[in-house]
Motif scaffolding. Structure first.
Motif, PDB file in Angstrom:
ATOM      1  N   SER A  39       0.877  -0.789  -0.097  1.00 42.12           N
ATOM      2  CA  SER A  39      -0.089   0.144  -0.018  1.00 42.12           C
ATOM      3  C   SER A  39       1.231   0.930  -0.095  1.00 42.12           C
ATOM      4  N   GLU A  40       0.757   2.424  -0.819  1.00 41.56           N
ATOM      5  CA  GLU A  40       1.471   3.497  -1.188  1.00 41.56           C
ATOM      6  C   GLU A  40       0.425   4.502  -0.205  1.00 41.56           C
ATOM      7  N   ILE A  41       1.917   5.418   0.493  1.00 43.56           N
ATOM      8  CA  ILE A  41       0.596   6.531   1.236  1.00 43.56           C
ATOM      9  C   ILE A  41       1.624   7.513   1.496  1.00 43.56           C
ATOM     10  N   HIS A  42       0.510   8.324   0.342  1.00 44.93           N
ATOM     11  CA  HIS A  42       1.808   9.562  -0.259  1.00 44.93           C
ATOM     12  C   HIS A  42       1.453  10.612   0.751  1.00 44.93           C
ATOM     13  N   GLY A  43       2.321  12.034   0.875  1.00 44.37           N
ATOM     14  CA  GLY A  43       1.456  13.257   1.471  1.00 44.37           C
ATOM     15  C   GLY A  43       1.658  14.368   0.927  1.00 44.37           C
ATOM     16  N   MET A  44       2.112  15.253   0.647  1.00 44.89           N
ATOM     17  CA  MET A  44       1.996  16.489  -0.824  1.00 44.89           C
ATOM     18  C   MET A  44       2.849  15.527  -1.727  1.00 44.89           C
ATOM     19  N   SER A  45       2.178  15.421  -2.737  1.00 44.50           N
ATOM     20  CA  SER A  45       2.998  14.548  -3.980  1.00 44.50           C
ATOM     21  C   SER A  45       3.930  14.984  -4.183  1.00 44.50           C
ATOM     22  N   GLN A  46       3.868  16.637  -4.307  1.00 43.20           N
ATOM     23  CA  GLN A  46       5.126  17.147  -4.630  1.00 43.20           C
ATOM     24  C   GLN A  46       6.536  16.368  -3.977  1.00 43.20           C
ATOM     25  N   ARG A  47       7.635  16.801  -5.156  1.00 44.95           N
ATOM     26  CA  ARG A  47       9.066  16.064  -4.434  1.00 44.95           C
ATOM     27  C   ARG A  47       9.114  17.070  -2.828  1.00 44.95           C
ATOM     28  N   GLY A  48       9.879  16.163  -2.016  1.00 45.81           N
ATOM     29  CA  GLY A  48      10.164  16.544  -0.322  1.00 45.81           C
ATOM     30  C   GLY A  48       8.718  16.892   0.386  1.00 45.81           C
ATOM     31  N   GLY A  49       7.653  16.279   0.025  1.00 43.71           N
ATOM     32  CA  GLY A  49       6.019  15.769   0.640  1.00 43.71           C
ATOM     33  C   GLY A  49       6.785  14.113   1.224  1.00 43.71           C
ATOM     34  N   SER A  50       6.679  14.257   2.304  1.00 47.39           N
ATOM     35  CA  SER A  50       6.306  12.567   3.364  1.00 47.39           C
ATOM     36  C   SER A  50       5.411  12.309   1.910  1.00 47.39           C
ATOM     37  N   VAL A  51       5.987  11.041   1.988  1.00 49.37           N
ATOM     38  CA  VAL A  51       5.669   9.364   1.549  1.00 49.37           C
ATOM     39  C   VAL A  51       6.394   7.947   1.624  1.00 49.37           C
ATOM     40  N   SER A  52       5.045   7.138   2.638  1.00 51.95           N
ATOM     41  CA  SER A  52       5.853   6.212   2.986  1.00 51.95           C
ATOM     42  C   SER A  52       4.985   4.876   2.063  1.00 51.95           C
ATOM     43  N   THR A  53       5.834   3.136   1.737  1.00 48.76           N
ATOM     44  CA  THR A  53       4.705   2.732   1.534  1.00 48.76           C
ATOM     45  C   THR A  53       4.622   1.128   2.485  1.00 48.76           C
ATOM     46  N   GLU A  54       4.150   0.486   1.871  1.00 47.08           N
ATOM     47  CA  GLU A  54       3.572  -0.555   3.308  1.00 47.08           C
ATOM     48  C   GLU A  54       4.296  -2.039   2.475  1.00 47.08           C
ATOM     49  N   LEU A  55       4.631  -2.520   2.776  1.00 49.03           N
ATOM     50  CA  LEU A  55       4.868  -3.812   1.847  1.00 49.03           C
ATOM     51  C   LEU A  55       4.505  -5.524   3.304  1.00 49.03           C
ATOM     52  N   ARG A  56       3.808  -6.411   2.766  1.00 55.68           N
ATOM     53  CA  ARG A  56       3.590  -7.459   3.353  1.00 55.68           C
ATOM     54  C   ARG A  56       3.933  -8.816   2.119  1.00 55.68           C
ATOM     55  N   ILE A  57       4.837  -9.320   2.873  1.00 62.70           N
ATOM     56  CA  ILE A  57       5.360 -10.861   1.584  1.00 62.70           C
ATOM     57  C   ILE A  57       4.893 -11.545   2.638  1.00 62.70           C
ATOM     58  N   GLY A  58       3.801 -12.695   1.572  1.00 62.72           N
ATOM     59  CA  GLY A  58       3.987 -13.943   2.951  1.00 62.72           C
ATOM     60  C   GLY A  58       3.135 -13.981   3.346  1.00 62.72           C
ATOM     61  N   ASP A  59       1.979 -14.750   4.720  1.00 64.53           N
ATOM     62  CA  ASP A  59       0.826 -14.828   4.295  1.00 64.53           C
ATOM     63  C   ASP A  59      -0.213 -13.806   5.727  1.00 64.53           C
ATOM     64  N   TYR A  60      -0.516 -13.005   4.806  1.00 61.22           N
ATOM     65  CA  TYR A  60      -1.722 -11.640   5.075  1.00 61.22           C
ATOM     66  C   TYR A  60      -3.162 -11.065   5.234  1.00 61.22           C
ATOM     67  N   LYS A  61      -3.052 -10.737   6.243  1.00 65.63           N
ATOM     68  CA  LYS A  61      -4.878 -10.554   5.802  1.00 65.63           C
ATOM     69  C   LYS A  61      -5.491  -8.916   5.155  1.00 65.63           C
ATOM     70  N   SER A  62      -4.162  -8.211   5.392  1.00 62.65           N
ATOM     71  CA  SER A  62      -4.839  -6.724   4.712  1.00 62.65           C
ATOM     72  C   SER A  62      -3.322  -6.012   4.473  1.00 62.65           C
ATOM     73  N   SER A  63      -3.317  -5.370   3.840  1.00 65.90           N
ATOM     74  CA  SER A  63      -2.123  -4.412   3.074  1.00 65.90           C
ATOM     75  C   SER A  63      -0.977  -3.971   4.031  1.00 65.90           C
ATOM     76  N   ILE A  64      -2.002  -3.210   4.833  1.00 65.21           N
ATOM     77  CA  ILE A  64      -1.388  -2.139   5.822  1.00 65.21           C
ATOM     78  C   ILE A  64      -1.049  -2.982   7.214  1.00 65.21           C
ATOM     79  N   VAL A  65       1.143  -2.577   7.059  1.00 63.47           N
ATOM     80  CA  VAL A  65       1.481  -3.076   8.040  1.00 63.47           C
ATOM     81  C   VAL A  65       0.659  -2.690   9.319  1.00 63.47           C
ATOM     82  N   GLU A  66       0.013  -3.204  10.606  1.00 62.90           N
ATOM     83  CA  GLU A  66      -0.192  -2.749  12.200  1.00 62.90           C
ATOM     84  C   GLU A  66       0.661  -2.146  12.714  1.00 62.90           C
ATOM     85  N   ASN A  67       0.315  -1.241  13.678  1.00 61.90           N
ATOM     86  CA  ASN A  67       0.921  -0.207  14.805  1.00 61.90           C
ATOM     87  C   ASN A  67       1.803  -1.656  15.509  1.00 61.90           C
ATOM     88  N   HIS A  68       3.323  -1.298  15.627  1.00 59.03           N
ATOM     89  CA  HIS A  68       4.624  -2.059  16.304  1.00 59.03           C
ATOM     90  C   HIS A  68       4.140  -3.702  15.676  1.00 59.03           C
TER      91      HIS A  68
END
Length: 198
Positions: A39-68
């Motif tokens: 899953s991709e989370i773009h903050g401000m899409s211009q250069r310099g804005g926060s960008v994060s992605t979450e990857l789950r490899i293997g056996d998962y129920k959702s594409s979001i990595v739970e806290n901790h």
């Protein structure tokens, strides 16, 4: 790898190659027969804005990595790592580039960017068991271009003993995603990042 899933949280700012990094990891994992959700989370899409992605490899129920629940936090920029710490636990491996890109929000408001050497790194090392700061910019320039920073961090990621993909898996996926003329430089960048953490 908890419960058959390896969770990676990747963060930085726009223009650092974060999405490409996630695609390379995802493709390398699929080539090894793993299921992958991203899953991709773009903050401000211009250069310099926060960008994060979450990857789950293997056996998962959702594409979001739970806290901790992240096995790995891969950070392109120190303050973005601090922002993403809700994904980490004591044993999460935290690999990050120590060179700041001061966000426009800080420079406009006159807030102070914390010292990476004196504040961010010591605090992380106190709170977490597996912290690997590296000067990714320098390692990328040594490989031939600052643009290879994402490959330096990918190499650093594969140096982790519990990571499910090898350096060669990542190199193969990189070759599928980048033009041949950039392969040599990017292989060098991957090696530099790998050796910096090893």
């Amino acid at each position: 790898m908890s419960n058959g899933t390896y969770n990676i949280y990747i963060c930085g700012v726009g223009g650092q190659g974060i999405i490409k990094t996630s695609v390379v990891i995802g493709e390398a994992a699929m080539a090894q027969g793993y299921d992958v959700a991203m899953s991709e989370i773009h903050g401000m899409s211009q250069r310099g804005g926060s960008v994060s992605t979450e990857l789950r490899i293997g056996d998962y129920k959702s594409s979001i990595v739970e806290n901790h629940k992240a096995d790995m936090v891969l950070g392109f920029e120190p303050i973005e790592v601090v922002r993403g710490l809700n994904k980490a636990n004591y044993d999460t491996k935290i690999v990050f580039n120590t060179i700041p890109i001061v966000p426009s929000t800080i420079s406009q408001t006159g807030e102070r960017y914390p010292s990476v050497e004196n504040e961010i790194i010591p605090t992380l090392k106190q709170e977490y068991n597996n912290v690997h700061p590296l000067n990714g910019n320098q390692l990328a320039e040594d490989a031939g271009s600052i643009l290879s920073l994402n490959m330096v961090l990918l190499g650093a990621l594969t140096a982790s003993d519990d990571f499910i993909l090898s350096k060669n898996d990542i190199i193969k996926a990189m070759k599928n995603n980048l033009k041949p003329k950039f392969h040599e430089m990017n292989i060098k960048a991957i090696e530099n990042g790998y050796n910096a953490v090893k």
